[in-house]
Design an enzyme around this catalytic site. Structure first.
Site, PDB file in Angstrom:
ATOM      1  N   GLU A 256      37.105  35.186 -55.275  1.00 34.38           N
ATOM      2  CA  GLU A 256      36.314  33.979 -55.493  1.00 34.38           C
ATOM      3  C   GLU A 256      37.184  32.765 -55.204  1.00 34.38           C
ATOM      4  O   GLU A 256      38.330  32.675 -55.658  1.00 34.38           O
ATOM      5  CB  GLU A 256      35.784  33.933 -56.925  1.00 34.38           C
ATOM      6  CG  GLU A 256      34.805  32.816 -57.169  1.00 34.38           C
ATOM      7  CD  GLU A 256      33.509  32.966 -56.370  1.00 34.38           C
ATOM      8  OE1 GLU A 256      33.251  32.115 -55.492  1.00 34.38           O
ATOM      9  OE2 GLU A 256      32.772  33.936 -56.620  1.00 34.38           O
ATOM     10  N   ASP A 398      49.805  36.569 -48.715  1.00 32.29           N
ATOM     11  CA  ASP A 398      49.984  35.250 -48.139  1.00 32.29           C
ATOM     12  C   ASP A 398      51.239  34.587 -48.711  1.00 32.29           C
ATOM     13  O   ASP A 398      51.478  34.635 -49.922  1.00 32.29           O
ATOM     14  CB  ASP A 398      48.740  34.404 -48.459  1.00 32.29           C
ATOM     15  CG  ASP A 398      48.812  33.004 -47.905  1.00 32.29           C
ATOM     16  OD1 ASP A 398      48.839  32.859 -46.679  1.00 32.29           O
ATOM     17  OD2 ASP A 398      48.843  32.057 -48.714  1.00 32.29           O
ATOM     18  N   GLU A 445      53.415  38.462 -45.641  1.00 35.33           N
ATOM     19  CA  GLU A 445      53.642  37.361 -44.709  1.00 35.33           C
ATOM     20  C   GLU A 445      54.992  36.802 -45.144  1.00 35.33           C
ATOM     21  O   GLU A 445      55.088  36.105 -46.155  1.00 35.33           O
ATOM     22  CB  GLU A 445      52.554  36.296 -44.814  1.00 35.33           C
ATOM     23  CG  GLU A 445      52.784  35.148 -43.836  1.00 35.33           C
ATOM     24  CD  GLU A 445      51.830  33.980 -44.044  1.00 35.33           C
ATOM     25  OE1 GLU A 445      51.495  33.314 -43.053  1.00 35.33           O
ATOM     26  OE2 GLU A 445      51.422  33.734 -45.196  1.00 35.33           O
TER      27      GLU A 445
END
Length: 835
Positions: A256, A398, A445
């Protein structure tokens, strides 16, 4: 609302119920638990509606020795809406307090810099679903501001948010997500996609019709209009991905998120979803079923559809920051917390010495604090939920270096110390250990705004290999960075030799945040300031290592094939971006993070066209700016995109050839047990020299079940003739070479690829056209009258023109990063030579 009743209050303080809301199977009651170790009071509140209503019941919770507040309530079953109010030493609870009052208020922050304010209703950080996001409340969003910030003429601290605040939802769901495919990591090929972009374009409604004439893609479904841009719509793409030949779909964030991009509405921000609001809740906007529990069920059904097609589901997860933003108006006493920060500001966020929220490594207004046990536990529990409950097979993190930092182990303003990355951070180790035990893949990442850590994550972690991206982009545009090309095409041993194998290197030349693969060969510079629907957007790298191919459309298509081919044949795990397989363009926009538009969505009419950038952006809006015709008219048959055919051929070649899917690097010799990548110049009698733009790669399958290959590369503007040296046939080894791929323009009408039965038998010399790559595959056969094959499976030996075996000259000296020594001493020596 079902009658709600607290149950067994006397046991709450000593309970050990897990964080979040869980149904107790013994008595059917629901346990609630939330971490707020510095709070002095926490009330659990239940609401009859997501918005516009006050709480119907408020239940004071009990604090345990672990800093967790707990309560147990009968009747709080599926669909129950709940939230919390929190008091602290800066705002102690007093008799007579009511929502919107300042009774008991002392300060906006306590002595430890936590922002406690009981007027702000908070949702559960462990909520399985959330009713709505703060941005969706419109102008009332200002009500979330706390502290002295002005809200409608009064201090924000006094504004009660009960009627607008997002509420957590109790979820009961037994939908099956199927069985995890559990592919070996080295077998994976990753397809990065955005849930909306994948099927929201109107063309998705005709997907099956559009691709009916493309070999291998027959029989695909059309996506019903009601399902476009949803989890259910994405589920119907499983047969397409299977036909393409990939094994993993990696979804951009599905947690969300705080966004004004609703359905097909193009808002102003956060289309990609990198502002995570709730780390356990699926994005309601991506579900066709918006009811309570609908997103959970539909997400799991999507996962099941992919699993049944043999495709794993990875999620791009954002734990480095949250959507709660920073200090409002630059005032340290003001913030807009709706969840984490309102429970434990100092536990969840990195702060300056004065308590200001920092974002040095993220650039997103805040940065998570991974010195904190509470924050580390949030990450681990979130991963476990998405795997065990929702069926997810892997995760891409990320800005992952943030998870390896310890902000409390340095002075707050000592920025050099704050930037330090700890490869053996307890959280990184815990994630690795849990992932290995549960056959879950975790991929970093491996860079953020504070550092570039590719190759530095603990063994067992996979990593996006940005060095591979840059090396391939440079070499395939003629920069002559030969040594780098050889090192990274061979799996980047220098940086990944202690990571667990080359399969830990995720090789890519494009990702969501950058040019598409076709834009990479079509633009010298980003074009982000263009009008709707391809812009405008801000940001984006100025260092793209791109080349517009001189405007030559045929050359662009050739170079696109080169990028696709090297990504799939390199040692490691390939990753490509949705739409790259058919030549998707963003008209040169390299950072469309905010663009939820028809120009950015996957246009499947392009996949079914031999002139993909000549189709309309949207047939129903003929006045829209069109695609830049970067691809041009290909030599494919009408209704068939030769790029897509080539992409699928290459992906299936890798999927069916063990040669390209290995967990070891091999060595620099032909004829060994393991698969080896060995490099030569055009004469095939010595190693390449630095700066060579015409090289040959011998891929020796060793003792695997795969075949042997030559990859002949010519990144120069003149043809390159590769001298296939004569071979002295042995009775125990009979084979031929067959051309299965030629990326040159002349072969486009034939698809640039051939099955073995149709492949040209190659002897003598082979001329590779400018800017092209040729792949030859070994095949056992009867010898020609004058055999001229080179080497092949089962121990071939390379010889010179006179039939004598030759040494590879200075190969070991030129390619030290590819050297594989047998002892730890020699390995250490090699590392020192390289560095």
């Amino acid at each position: 609302m079902t009658l709600l009743k607290p149950l067994g209050e006397e046991t709450w303080g000593g309970a050990t119920w897990p964080l979040g809301a869980h149904i107790d199977p013994a008595d059917g009651a629901t346990t609630f638990a939330v971490a707020a170790p510095r709070a002095t009071r926490v009330s659990l509140e239940f609401f009859p509606a997501a918005r516009g209503a006050d709480a119907e019941l408020s239940v004071p919770m009990a604090l345990g020795e672990d800093g967790v507040w707990r309560a147990k309530v009968h009747g709080a079953r599926h669909g129950t809406l709940y939230g919390f109010r929190v008091w602290g030493s800066n705002w102690p609870h007093v008799a007579g307090w009511e929502p919107g009052s300042v009774a008991g208020f002392v300060a906006d922050r306590d002595d430890e810099l936590n922002h406690f304010n009981p007027n702000k209703v908070l949702f559960d950080p462990y909520a399985r679903e959330v009713t709505h996001n703060p941005m969706g409340v419109g102008a009332e969003r200002a009500w979330f501001g706390s502290g002295p910030v002005d809200v409608d003429g009064r201090p924000g601290r006094t504004v009660d948010t009960a009627r607008i605040a997002p509420k957590a939802v109790v979820i009961e769901d037994d939908t099956s997500f199927g069985s995890h495919p559990k592919h070996p990591e080295e077998d994976n090929a990753i397809y990065e996609a955005h849930v909306k972009n994948l099927t929201l374009h109107p063309s998705a409604a005709k997907l099956g019709d559009l691709l009916a004439g493309v070999p291998g893609f027959e029989g695909l479904p059309n996506i019903p209009d009601a399902l476009r841009g949803t989890y259910a719509g994405a589920a119907l793409m499983a047969p397409y991905l299977k036909a393409l030949g990939v094994s993993v779909i990696e979804l951009l964030p599905v947690h969300e998120t705080d966004s004004d991009q609703v359905g097909a509405v193009a808002g102003t921000t956060n289309h990609w979803g990198y502002q995570t609001l709730a780390f356990f809740a699926p994005n309601r906007d991506y579900s066709s079923d918006k009811g309570l529990g609908g997103p959970t069920r539909e997400f799991k059904e999507m996962v099941r559809a992919f699993h049944e097609a043999g495709i794993e589901v990875f999620l791009d997860v954002v734990y480095n920051h949250s959507a709660e933003g920073g200090n409002w108006g630059g005032d340290l006493d003001s913030a807009g917390f709706t969840t984490l920060g309102g429970f434990a500001t100092t536990e969840y966020y990195a702060l300056t010495s004065e308590g200001g929220l920092i974002d040095g490594a993220t650039g997103t207004s805040n940065q998570m604090n991974f010195s904190s046990r509470v924050t580390g536990m949030l990450v681990l529990d979130s991963l476990k939920h998405w795997h065990h409950t929702m069926g997810v097979d892997g995760f891409r993190f990320d800005l992952a270096p943030v998870l390896g930092r310890r902000p409390l182990e340095a002075e707050a303003e000592d920025w050099e110390a704050q930037r330090r990355f700890f490869p053996e951070h307890p959280l990184l180790r815990s994630v690795r250990t849990w992932a290995a035990a549960n056959q879950v893949e975790v991929i970093a990442e491996a860079w953020d705004l504070w550092g570039y850590e590719v190759g530095n994550f603990p063994s067992g972690w996979g990593e996006w290999n940005g060095r591979f991206r840059d090396a391939m982009r440079s070499y395939l545009k003629g920069d002559g960075n030969t040594d780098d090309f050889m090192a990274f095409f061979n799996g980047d041993w220098l940086h990944f030799n202690d990571s667990g194998g080359p399969q830990k290197s995720v090789n890519f030349v494009t990702a969501h945040d950058g040019f598409t693969m076709f834009d990479l060969v079509s633009y010298n510079d980003k074009v982000n300031d263009q009008p709707y629907p391809f812009g405008p957007s801000d940001g984006g790298s100025d260092n793209n290592i791109s080349w517009d191919s001189g405007g030559d459309q045929a050359l662009r298509r050739t170079r696109w094939r080169n990028f696709w081919l090297t990504t799939f044949l390199a040692r490691g795990v390939p990753m490509i971006v949705s739409g790259d397989e058919y030549g998707r363009t963003q008209n040169g926009n390299n950072n469309p993070w905010s663009l939820n538009t028809v120009g950015i969505w996957n246009n499947w009419a392009q996949a079914g066209s031999n002139a993909p950038t000549q189709v309309p952006v949207d047939p129903d809006q003929p006045n829209l700016p069109g695609y830049h015709d970067v691809v041009g008219a290909t030599d494919g048959a009408e209704g068939v995109n030769p790029l897509l055919r080539f992409a699928a051929y290459v992906a299936h070649l890798r999927a069916t050839q063990p040669t390209f899917r290995q967990r070891t690097w091999g060595d620099t010799q032909i004829g060994g047990d393991a698969v080896s990548y060995v490099y030569f110049g055009t004469a095939l009698d010595d190693a390449p020299r630095p700066g060579d733009r015409q090289i040959a790669v011998a891929i020796d399958s060793g003792l695997t079940d795969g075949d042997d290959f030559w990859v002949l590369l010519n990144m120069y503007d003149e043809p390159a003739t590769f001298d296939l040296a004569e071979w002295q046939e042995q009775s125990t080894h009979q084979h031929d070479w067959h051309r299965i791929i030629d990326t040159a323009p002349w072969a486009e009408s034939e698809g640039n690829c051939w099955g073995m039965d149709d492949a040209l038998h190659v002897t003598g010399e082979y001329t590779v056209e400018p800017w092209s790559i040729v792949v030859l595959q070994a095949r056992p056969t009867e010898p020609d009258a004058e055999p001229q094959s080179l080497w092949g499976r089962l121990g071939g030996v390379q010889v010179d023109r006179e039939g004598r075996p030759y040494l590879r000259g200075f190969l070991d000296r030129i390619l030290p990063r590819l050297r594989r020594e047998s002892t730890s001493t020699s390995l250490d020596t090699t590392r020192k030579e390289v560095r």
